[in-house]
Design a protein around this motif. Structure first.
Motif, PDB file in Angstrom:
ATOM      1  N   ALA A 171       0.822  -1.211   0.000  1.00  0.00           N
ATOM      2  CA  ALA A 171       0.000   0.000   0.000  1.00  0.00           C
ATOM      3  C   ALA A 171       0.853   1.255   0.000  1.00  0.00           C
ATOM      4  O   ALA A 171       1.962   1.273   0.541  1.00  0.00           O
ATOM      5  CB  ALA A 171      -0.914   0.002   1.225  1.00  0.00           C
ATOM      6  N   ASN A 172       0.292   2.294  -0.619  1.00  0.00           N
ATOM      7  CA  ASN A 172       0.868   3.628  -0.508  1.00  0.00           C
ATOM      8  C   ASN A 172      -0.226   4.597  -0.062  1.00  0.00           C
ATOM      9  O   ASN A 172      -1.361   4.195   0.208  1.00  0.00           O
ATOM     10  CB  ASN A 172       1.515   4.071  -1.822  1.00  0.00           C
ATOM     11  N   LEU A 179      -7.145   0.900   2.703  1.00  0.00           N
ATOM     12  CA  LEU A 179      -6.256   0.173   3.597  1.00  0.00           C
ATOM     13  C   LEU A 179      -6.842   0.093   5.004  1.00  0.00           C
ATOM     14  O   LEU A 179      -6.760  -0.953   5.668  1.00  0.00           O
ATOM     15  CB  LEU A 179      -4.886   0.866   3.623  1.00  0.00           C
ATOM     16  N   GLU A 180      -7.465   1.159   5.452  1.00  0.00           N
ATOM     17  CA  GLU A 180      -8.058   1.166   6.783  1.00  0.00           C
ATOM     18  C   GLU A 180      -9.211   0.164   6.890  1.00  0.00           C
ATOM     19  O   GLU A 180      -9.336  -0.551   7.894  1.00  0.00           O
ATOM     20  CB  GLU A 180      -8.542   2.567   7.141  1.00  0.00           C
ATOM     21  N   VAL A 196       1.695  -5.239   6.439  1.00  0.00           N
ATOM     22  CA  VAL A 196       1.595  -4.245   5.369  1.00  0.00           C
ATOM     23  C   VAL A 196       2.997  -3.878   4.912  1.00  0.00           C
ATOM     24  O   VAL A 196       3.852  -3.527   5.737  1.00  0.00           O
ATOM     25  CB  VAL A 196       0.848  -2.977   5.833  1.00  0.00           C
ATOM     26  N   VAL A 197       3.231  -3.966   3.620  1.00  0.00           N
ATOM     27  CA  VAL A 197       4.487  -3.468   3.051  1.00  0.00           C
ATOM     28  C   VAL A 197       4.226  -2.030   2.625  1.00  0.00           C
ATOM     29  O   VAL A 197       3.521  -1.767   1.636  1.00  0.00           O
ATOM     30  CB  VAL A 197       4.946  -4.314   1.854  1.00  0.00           C
ATOM     31  N   ALA A 198       4.746  -1.091   3.396  1.00  0.00           N
ATOM     32  CA  ALA A 198       4.507   0.336   3.132  1.00  0.00           C
ATOM     33  C   ALA A 198       5.452   0.813   2.039  1.00  0.00           C
ATOM     34  O   ALA A 198       6.677   0.657   2.150  1.00  0.00           O
ATOM     35  CB  ALA A 198       4.717   1.139   4.403  1.00  0.00           C
ATOM     36  N   ASN A 232      -3.347   1.820  -8.496  1.00  0.00           N
ATOM     37  CA  ASN A 232      -3.619   0.473  -8.025  1.00  0.00           C
ATOM     38  C   ASN A 232      -2.910  -0.598  -8.855  1.00  0.00           C
ATOM     39  O   ASN A 232      -2.286  -1.506  -8.313  1.00  0.00           O
ATOM     40  CB  ASN A 232      -5.139   0.228  -8.036  1.00  0.00           C
ATOM     41  N   HIS A 233      -2.978  -0.483 -10.188  1.00  0.00           N
ATOM     42  CA  HIS A 233      -2.358  -1.471 -11.059  1.00  0.00           C
ATOM     43  C   HIS A 233      -0.840  -1.393 -11.013  1.00  0.00           C
ATOM     44  O   HIS A 233      -0.151  -2.420 -11.045  1.00  0.00           O
ATOM     45  CB  HIS A 233      -2.846  -1.306 -12.496  1.00  0.00           C
ATOM     46  N   ALA A 234      -0.315  -0.184 -10.977  1.00  0.00           N
ATOM     47  CA  ALA A 234       1.141  -0.019 -10.935  1.00  0.00           C
ATOM     48  C   ALA A 234       1.725  -0.623  -9.664  1.00  0.00           C
ATOM     49  O   ALA A 234       2.744  -1.316  -9.690  1.00  0.00           O
ATOM     50  CB  ALA A 234       1.503   1.460 -11.041  1.00  0.00           C
ATOM     51  N   VAL A 235       1.068  -0.334  -8.544  1.00  0.00           N
ATOM     52  CA  VAL A 235       1.520  -0.892  -7.264  1.00  0.00           C
ATOM     53  C   VAL A 235       1.383  -2.404  -7.269  1.00  0.00           C
ATOM     54  O   VAL A 235       2.238  -3.132  -6.741  1.00  0.00           O
ATOM     55  CB  VAL A 235       0.717  -0.270  -6.099  1.00  0.00           C
TER      56      VAL A 235
END
Length: 436
Positions: A171-172, A179-180, A196-198, A232-235
């Motif tokens: 998530a970013n 995310l919440e 979570v990988v920030a 969303n897709h890029a992440v």
């Protein structure tokens, strides 16, 4: 008395005999002296005067023979050199062939050894059983954990993981609200093993402020540029690179996008018998699990019907992946293609999982399982079918993935209202699809 009288001869006989002996001795002395003189003057004998000395003749003959022998030796040497060069070349070719054969043999032994290791890891070699009882191997052995890959992450996983498995979400700051909802429902269900990988500092701080296990990766220019600003897709495409370390450390990962609502603990509904266990984008038995799709080409006449196999794709936003060699190879393949192609990660994920080996391409030998589409539900199944069916609406899914709709956050909240708070009309305002 009369005395003896000698004749003249007898009287002179003694002196005559002495003289004869003297002459013989003188002749012998002269002969010896002459012989010595001739020996000094003509050491090679009298005949050598008429021709070259014997020693010289021998030397000449020796030189002639030596010259002839030298020519023959030179020709022989050249011939031997040629033979040596030819033999050396042939030897080099044979060595090359032997080396190639040894490499092939070594490769075959490695493959056989890998197969043997897998068999030993899964059980003893067995004879084939009776007809209908034989089952092939589908569960590959896990890799040996290597903590040197990322010691910091290894320490975090020791605290977070349960039975060496956990949920991982990337998530970013762009998806903070989703995310919440994501981690709030994970907590409500009672799931402890999640992380979570920030991808940026704000997300890391947000997780820490909400007592959410978080891991902020070390700086990486390629990852950080997408992580900070990507959609969303890029992440989603980054996960294939990031997940590799988790698998190398020996952990199974339930990869999760953040547009997912958790309603039950998913670890209670996994089979864990394959390398990859994924939810499907299919919406019924045929599309989710595969079907025979008949293609009709009228002009072919008798052969107008061609049978094809079809299955709807796996969703790359929610899948369980075990730490095996095929799993890591899958991540490597997808990450490599995404780094050089402008492609959708889900399409590449499925192509690498399903495309078979053929000329110029080695397919991935990974075992895969499709999750139950009513338990691991996509939003098409929910909004198009389930909410309209009285019996299906009574089924409580494990998760709902809002992957088919762009208005993700309001639909996620509506899912919580419907399944958690029991609000029966919570889903009614939404259309089956999207407005655009």
């Amino acid at each position: 008395m009369s005395g003896r009288r000698d004749g003249p001869l007898m009287r002179n006989g003694g002196s005559s005999h002495s003289l004869w002996k003297s002459r013989i001795a003188a002749a012998i002395a002269v002969g010896v002296a002459v012989g010595c003189v001739f020996a000094i003057l003509f050491p090679d004998g009298f005949l050598s005067v008429a021709g070259p000395p014997l020693q010289n003749r021998r030397l000449v003959n020796s030189q002639g023979e030596s010259s002839s022998s030298s020519c023959e030796s030179s020709e022989r040497m050249n011939m031997l050199k040629s033979e040596y060069v030819a033999v050396s070349q042939k030897n080099a070719e044979l060595k090359k062939e032997v080396r190639e054969l040894m490499e092939k043999l070594k490769l075959a032994e490695q493959r056989n050894d890998q197969a043997q290791k897998q068999v030993l890891a899964l059980g003893k070699q067995q004879k084939a059983g009776p007809f209908g009882t034989v089952k092939g191997l589908r569960t590959n052995p896990t890799v040996v954990p290597d903590e040197s890959v990322n010691p910091r992450l290894a320490k975090i996983l020791e605290k977070v993981a349960v039975n060496r498995e956990l949920i991982v979400g990337l998530a970013n700051s762009n998806v903070k609200e989703m995310l919440e909802v994501w981690f709030s429902n994970i907590k409500r269900v009672g799931i402890l093993n999640y992380l979570v990988v920030a991808l940026d500092e704000d997300t890391a701080k947000f997780c820490e402020s909400n007592s959410v296990p978080v891991y902020k990766r070390d700086p990486d220019a390629d990852v950080d540029s997408v992580g900070r600003t990507g959609g969303n897709h890029a992440v989603s495409g980054l996960k294939f690179r990031i997940l590799r370390e988790f698998l190398q450390l020996g952990y199974s990962v339930l990869l999760s996008d953040v547009d997912i609502v958790y309603l039950q603990n998913p670890f209670n509904h996994l089979y864990r018998d394959s390398d990859v266990e994924s939810m499907t984008d299919g919406h019924d038995n045929r599309t989710a699990y595969g079907f025979d799709d008949v293609f009709d080409e009228l002009r072919m006449g008798w052969a107008r019907y061609a049978h094809t196999m079809r299955i709807w794709v796996y969703n790359s936003g929610f899948f369980y992946i075990r730490p095996t060699i095929p799993s890591i190879e899958l991540l490597d393949r997808v990450a490599a293609r995404l780094s050089r192609e402008n492609a959708w990660d889900q399409a590449v994920f499925n192509e690498e999982l399903f495309f078979p080996s053929h000329n110029g391409y080695d397919g991935l030998h990974a075992a895969r399982r499709t999750m139950d589409f009513y338990l691991f539900m996509n939003s098409k199944v929910l909004f198009k079918t389930v909410r309209k069916d009285a019996s299906l609406s009574k089924i409580k899914p494990v998760i709902v993935h809002v992957n088919y709709h762009p208005d993700k956050l309001p639909r996620m909240k509506a899912v919580v209202e419907y399944y958690v708070n029991g609000k029966e009309d919570a889903l009614k305002p939404f259309p089956d699809g999207s407005d655009w």
